[in-house]
Write an enzyme that holds these catalytic residues in place. Structure first.
Site, PDB file in Angstrom:
ATOM      1  N   HIS A 279       0.825  -1.207   0.000  1.00  0.00           N
ATOM      2  CA  HIS A 279       0.000   0.000   0.000  1.00  0.00           C
ATOM      3  C   HIS A 279       0.856   1.252   0.000  1.00  0.00           C
ATOM      4  O   HIS A 279       1.888   1.333   0.665  1.00  0.00           O
ATOM      5  CB  HIS A 279      -1.027  -0.014   1.131  1.00  0.00           C
ATOM      6  CG  HIS A 279      -0.505   0.066   2.529  1.00  0.00           C
ATOM      7  ND1 HIS A 279      -0.263   1.262   3.177  1.00  0.00           N
ATOM      8  CD2 HIS A 279      -0.223  -0.900   3.437  1.00  0.00           C
ATOM      9  CE1 HIS A 279       0.141   1.028   4.413  1.00  0.00           C
ATOM     10  NE2 HIS A 279       0.184  -0.283   4.599  1.00  0.00           N
ATOM     11  N   ASP A 291       5.793   1.535   7.318  1.00  0.00           N
ATOM     12  CA  ASP A 291       4.408   1.121   7.072  1.00  0.00           C
ATOM     13  C   ASP A 291       3.726   2.070   6.105  1.00  0.00           C
ATOM     14  O   ASP A 291       3.174   3.094   6.519  1.00  0.00           O
ATOM     15  CB  ASP A 291       3.644   1.075   8.393  1.00  0.00           C
ATOM     16  CG  ASP A 291       2.213   0.588   8.232  1.00  0.00           C
ATOM     17  OD1 ASP A 291       1.897  -0.008   7.192  1.00  0.00           O
ATOM     18  OD2 ASP A 291       1.415   0.817   9.153  1.00  0.00           O
ATOM     19  N   GLU A 323      -5.315   1.849   2.082  1.00  0.00           N
ATOM     20  CA  GLU A 323      -5.247   0.674   2.962  1.00  0.00           C
ATOM     21  C   GLU A 323      -5.504   1.063   4.400  1.00  0.00           C
ATOM     22  O   GLU A 323      -6.222   0.367   5.130  1.00  0.00           O
ATOM     23  CB  GLU A 323      -3.876   0.001   2.830  1.00  0.00           C
ATOM     24  CG  GLU A 323      -3.773  -1.371   3.482  1.00  0.00           C
ATOM     25  CD  GLU A 323      -3.279  -1.356   4.916  1.00  0.00           C
ATOM     26  OE1 GLU A 323      -3.108  -2.441   5.500  1.00  0.00           O
ATOM     27  OE2 GLU A 323      -3.051  -0.253   5.464  1.00  0.00           O
ATOM     28  N   GLU A 324      -4.919   2.193   4.805  1.00  0.00           N
ATOM     29  CA  GLU A 324      -5.037   2.611   6.205  1.00  0.00           C
ATOM     30  C   GLU A 324      -6.450   3.062   6.557  1.00  0.00           C
ATOM     31  O   GLU A 324      -6.778   3.182   7.735  1.00  0.00           O
ATOM     32  CB  GLU A 324      -4.047   3.742   6.505  1.00  0.00           C
ATOM     33  CG  GLU A 324      -2.576   3.378   6.308  1.00  0.00           C
ATOM     34  CD  GLU A 324      -2.056   2.397   7.344  1.00  0.00           C
ATOM     35  OE1 GLU A 324      -2.866   1.867   8.126  1.00  0.00           O
ATOM     36  OE2 GLU A 324      -0.844   2.162   7.379  1.00  0.00           O
ATOM     37  N   ASP A 352       3.737  -5.972   3.413  1.00  0.00           N
ATOM     38  CA  ASP A 352       3.379  -4.828   4.249  1.00  0.00           C
ATOM     39  C   ASP A 352       4.279  -4.815   5.484  1.00  0.00           C
ATOM     40  O   ASP A 352       4.189  -5.713   6.325  1.00  0.00           O
ATOM     41  CB  ASP A 352       1.906  -4.947   4.657  1.00  0.00           C
ATOM     42  CG  ASP A 352       1.356  -3.678   5.286  1.00  0.00           C
ATOM     43  OD1 ASP A 352       2.136  -2.755   5.555  1.00  0.00           O
ATOM     44  OD2 ASP A 352       0.135  -3.625   5.510  1.00  0.00           O
ATOM     45  N   HIS A 446       2.481   3.481  13.265  1.00  0.00           N
ATOM     46  CA  HIS A 446       1.408   4.481  13.176  1.00  0.00           C
ATOM     47  C   HIS A 446       1.735   5.744  13.982  1.00  0.00           C
ATOM     48  O   HIS A 446       0.830   6.376  14.520  1.00  0.00           O
ATOM     49  CB  HIS A 446       0.065   3.894  13.634  1.00  0.00           C
ATOM     50  CG  HIS A 446      -0.556   3.005  12.618  1.00  0.00           C
ATOM     51  ND1 HIS A 446      -1.816   2.473  12.755  1.00  0.00           N
ATOM     52  CD2 HIS A 446      -0.103   2.556  11.423  1.00  0.00           C
ATOM     53  CE1 HIS A 446      -2.109   1.736  11.697  1.00  0.00           C
ATOM     54  NE2 HIS A 446      -1.078   1.768  10.880  1.00  0.00           N
TER      55      HIS A 446
END
Length: 505
Positions: A279, A291, A323-324, A352, A446
């Protein structure tokens, strides 16, 4: 790829509401086809993978994330941001500069994106702010983007039925246990019951973050809270005590357009394609260089190096947007495939987070009993690679958490590897892989600190060589790999508690 086609892509970017110059390939770029080139081998393609090239790409990607600073006050590549548009541009123009080895397509689709500018949750009076409190993705703001006040009210059961919300929820801040239904459903039911805000607390270990998903007029400002931080208040409420609460969220939720990029080799059997994806977006909170910058850049490097070789079977690369926000891009891509086009994809490989600093070599435990036939053969390829390179590995749940989800639900065998996210490394895993037990595999998962400094280059290079091995193996031959026999999922239909990397239940 001709510059005119890249300019067509630029017009789609402008249509999405953001203008950003594209880096166009030179008109004199040499044509790169597979004619007259040696057939790809795993050893040759692995030898072309170098951590220095990966790091150079990562540094560039971080500079692109900085383009979002004026709007987000920090680097990010969340969909809708200048950093993400620049990421799409970088991927597209890089593939386009490789000449006619690939055919590039792009898919523009609608998506919902949100941004939380500020939030604060106080419980119990005295200005007590729980450390684990976080605003849910796609949460609306509190009324007039100001603070709201009310008693904390414990909702019955899991808050998934309107009868779970007693009359005293009106004007309160609803306190809801995670489980059974989505965060969005809980928020909407709380709103219908008259709550001014909602707090969803975890029923497992750790903090709780998630997305409300598709916006609803009934949604209220919604927070996530860890079980540890919630337990004292649950005890007070069950004892009949009143817990004062104050909630504040300043946020926006809006519809945008974003783009998937797909590149397929012009050489090789187009009826038998090996497909892999990553992604292209990050969360709003940070630049997402691990990420999933690590996965996206690995695909870009492998695609670049593959042009030195010919292939027997076509290779298709996908860079998914959204994706997120809940696997939006990959869901859209697979949903748009005709039955005929679906059947041409022999397998899908998901990559990923390949460079986690406190890494483990994680292989999705994809079995044929629970997934489309061929998933287990792919799993075993990854295991064989690690074993042949004297590397340890662990098996992790194949639970629908990443972009493989739509593929396996539509009958396409799938699998993948990862280096770890927010999971805690055990003592045994520290002995297997090094690193620190008791800490997350990626302590910056994140978060704003997911920068170039967050990358384990040794793990990234090893995993990128494994990606190269997987591509070369199936680009060369599908001998021994199960034939596709259906486009319907062969899975057992077990309910998934994940949709994208954020909990929805």
């Amino acid at each position: 790829m001709r510059p005119s086609l890249v300019l067509a892509f630029a017009s789609q970017v402008v249509a999405a509401g953001i203008q950003l110059p594209l880096v166009l390939p030179s008109a004199s770029s040499p044509a790169v086809s597979s004619v007259g080139k040696p057939i790809v081998t795993s050893d040759a393609l692995q030898a072309d993978i170098d951590a220095k090239n990966l790091l150079e790409r990562a540094n560039h990607l971080y500079e692109l994330a900085k383009l979002s600073n004026p709007d987000y006050s920090h680097p990010t590549r969340v969909i809708g941001s200048k950093g993400h548009v620049a990421t799409i541009d970088y991927i597209y123009s890089t593939i386009a500069s490789l000449g006619d080895y690939y055919t590039i397509t792009n898919q523009t689709f609608n998506a919902v994106v949100g941004n939380v500018f500020e939030f604060r949750l106080e419980l119990g009076g005295g200005g007590n702010v729980p450390k684990s409190a976080s605003a849910m993705s796609l949460t609306p703001p509190t009324k007039n983007k100001g603070p709201v006040f009310g008693p904390l009210v414990l909702v019955d059961n899991d808050g998934c039925d309107q009868t779970d919300y007693a009359s005293n929820v009106v004007g309160s801040i609803a306190f809801i246990r995670r489980g059974t239904c989505t965060f969005g459903q809980k928020s909407a039911l709380a709103g219908k019951a008259g709550a001014v805000a909602a707090v969803i607390y975890n029923n497992g270990q750790g903090s709780l973050s998630g997305t409300l998903g598709e916006p609803s007029p009934d949604h209220v400002a919604t927070f996530g809270l860890s079980r540890e931080d919630s337990e004292p208040y649950i005890e007070e409420l069950r004892a009949g005590k009143t817990v004062a609460a104050k909630a504040y969220i300043d946020s926006i939720v809006e519809n945008i357009k974003t783009v998937n990029i797909v590149a397929q080799t012009n050489g090789g059997d187009a009826e038998n394609c090996v497909m892999l994806g990553a992604h292209s977006d990050s969360v709003a909170e940070g630049p997402g260089i691990n990420d999933d910058g690590s996965g996206s850049l690995t695909l870009l490097e492998v695609a670049t190096q593959l042009t030195k070789y010919s292939v027997n079977n076509c290779v298709r690369f996908g860079w998914w947007a959204g994706e997120e926000e809940g696997l939006l891009g990959s869901d859209y891509y697979v949903a748009m495939l005709s039955t005929e086009e679906n059947g041409k994809i022999r397998l899908f490989m998901d990559y990923d987070m390949l460079a986690s600093p406190n890494y483990a070599n994680q292989v999705y435990d994809a079995t044929n009993e629970a997934n489309p036939t061929g998933s287990q053969e792919l799993r075993d390829l990854y295991i064989d690679f690690y074993q042949s390179n004297d590397q340890n590995y662990t098996l992790i749940p194949f639970d629908g958490r990443s972009d493989y989800d739509a593929f396996i639900k539509h009958g396409i065998p799938g699998g993948g590897i990862a280096a770890g996210a927010e999971g805690v490394k055990t003592k045994e895993e520290a002995e297997m892989f090094g690193g620190k037990a008791g800490e997350w595999f990626d302590p910056c998962y994140h978060q704003l600190c997911d920068t170039v400094d967050n990358l384990n280059l040794a793990a990234w290079e090893l995993n990128s060589k494994l990606v190269a091995h997987s591509v070369a193996t199936f680009a060369r031959s599908f001998d021994g790999f199960p034939e596709r026999c259906t486009v319907e999922s062969e899975s057992h239909g077990v309910a998934s508690y994940w949709h994208g990397p954020k909990l929805v239940m």
